[in-house]
Motif scaffolding. Sequence first.
Motif, PDB file in Angstrom:
ATOM      1  N   CYS A  14       0.819  -1.212   0.000  1.00 23.91           N
ATOM      2  CA  CYS A  14       0.000   0.000   0.000  1.00 23.91           C
ATOM      3  C   CYS A  14       0.852   1.260   0.000  1.00 23.91           C
ATOM      4  N   ALA A  37      -6.717  -4.952   0.790  1.00 24.88           N
ATOM      5  CA  ALA A  37      -5.395  -4.327   0.871  1.00 24.88           C
ATOM      6  C   ALA A  37      -4.519  -5.131   1.826  1.00 24.88           C
ATOM      7  N   LEU A  96      -2.821   0.772   5.889  1.00 23.05           N
ATOM      8  CA  LEU A  96      -4.068   0.017   5.772  1.00 23.05           C
ATOM      9  C   LEU A  96      -5.274   0.899   6.101  1.00 23.05           C
ATOM     10  N   LYS A 141      -8.399   1.835   3.489  1.00 28.66           N
ATOM     11  CA  LYS A 141      -9.841   1.774   3.743  1.00 28.66           C
ATOM     12  C   LYS A 141     -10.522   3.091   3.366  1.00 28.66           C
ATOM     13  N   ALA A 166     -10.723   0.411   0.037  1.00 27.11           N
ATOM     14  CA  ALA A 166     -10.558  -0.997   0.410  1.00 27.11           C
ATOM     15  C   ALA A 166     -11.712  -1.436   1.309  1.00 27.11           C
ATOM     16  N   THR A 177      -8.837  -5.322   4.944  1.00 27.51           N
ATOM     17  CA  THR A 177      -7.390  -5.155   5.060  1.00 27.51           C
ATOM     18  C   THR A 177      -6.799  -6.365   5.769  1.00 27.51           C
TER      19      THR A 177
END
Length: 365
Positions: free
Chosen positions: A193, A214, A222, A226, A230, A233
């Motif tokens: 990421c 992710a 992470l 989001k 995403a 995670t």
Amino acid sequence: MLTKAAVTYGKGEPFQIDDITIDKPKDGEVLVRIKAVGICHTDLIVRDQYYPVPLPAVLGHEGSGIVEEVGTGVTSVQPGDHVVLSFSSCGECTKCLSGNPYACETFFELNFTGTMGDGTCRLHKDHQDVSNFFGQSSFAHYSVVSERNVVKVPKDVPLEILGPLGCGIQTGSGAVLNKLQPAEGSSIVVFGCGSVGLSAIMAANVASCTTIIAVDLQESRLELAKELGATHTINPKDVANTVEEIQKITGSGANYSVETTSIPAILRQAVDCLATLGRAAVIGAPPVGTEVSLDVNTLLFERSVTGVLLGSGVPQTYIPKLIDLYKNGKFPFDKLIKFYSLEEINQACEDSETGITIKPILKLS
């Protein structure tokens, strides 16, 4: 003319801010006053000579700026235009002529051997040639580029944020939108990421994927994933087996995966986590000669792996598309950015390598 630039003099050495000479643009070339330039992972691995671009060199390949002067034959831009700089391609080989300039047959020669297309340099220091990089060398206040590097962009978007569209953001998002082209409602996993991986996540959201996973070791990244779209995670430190965790989330494996980390073991996971008919896109750039082990039987069940260069797109049409998505609130890549001055380049590189900053951008003027 003289210009200030960050020069790489030796393998792994810190960048040095120095005055160098830059030539006027030749036929088919453009002189650009650089407003800002992103720092990309590729700049760092070239500094460290994983890819042996001749040194000394001025790196930088995510420049944005204003056209100052054009050479004979240039028709796509004129002085005063706002532009993003991307990669160099020949425009004459079968790949370029078929609309695939990222697969140019002379891509390596034009972007990594230190000279422009005619085999000569535009940058000099004390009568010594200084290598060009990616046809732009934008860690400098001025850059001479081929017209094919230049993408005209609208003036109603802040120019200083746009440079990374020329490489990292184009690459991550294009791996999804141009190469994988996921079906609406499909599942996708993004390994890593950083700016490339987060761009892939934003693109998966644009493409209406409904399960976007992710994977990263840093919780802060992470959390940002989001925020950018995403739905799930995974921190590998918190699970016994990443592939099994993906299979739990998706039921039978992911339809697509994107690998950005350059780590062979992670590439193996990006393939093993796929469902039947799944496709993995490989973006991460490890040292030349890096090998990976895959289970052939996994591939035999209609899974495939593809490499991705620069997002598999045509910059002159794809970058404006990303800008339109940004303007409409669907591709908020500005959330990845932190600004530094040119003189702070070594700190910016350290912050990028340690994960403090997702996408450093040097503001030059």
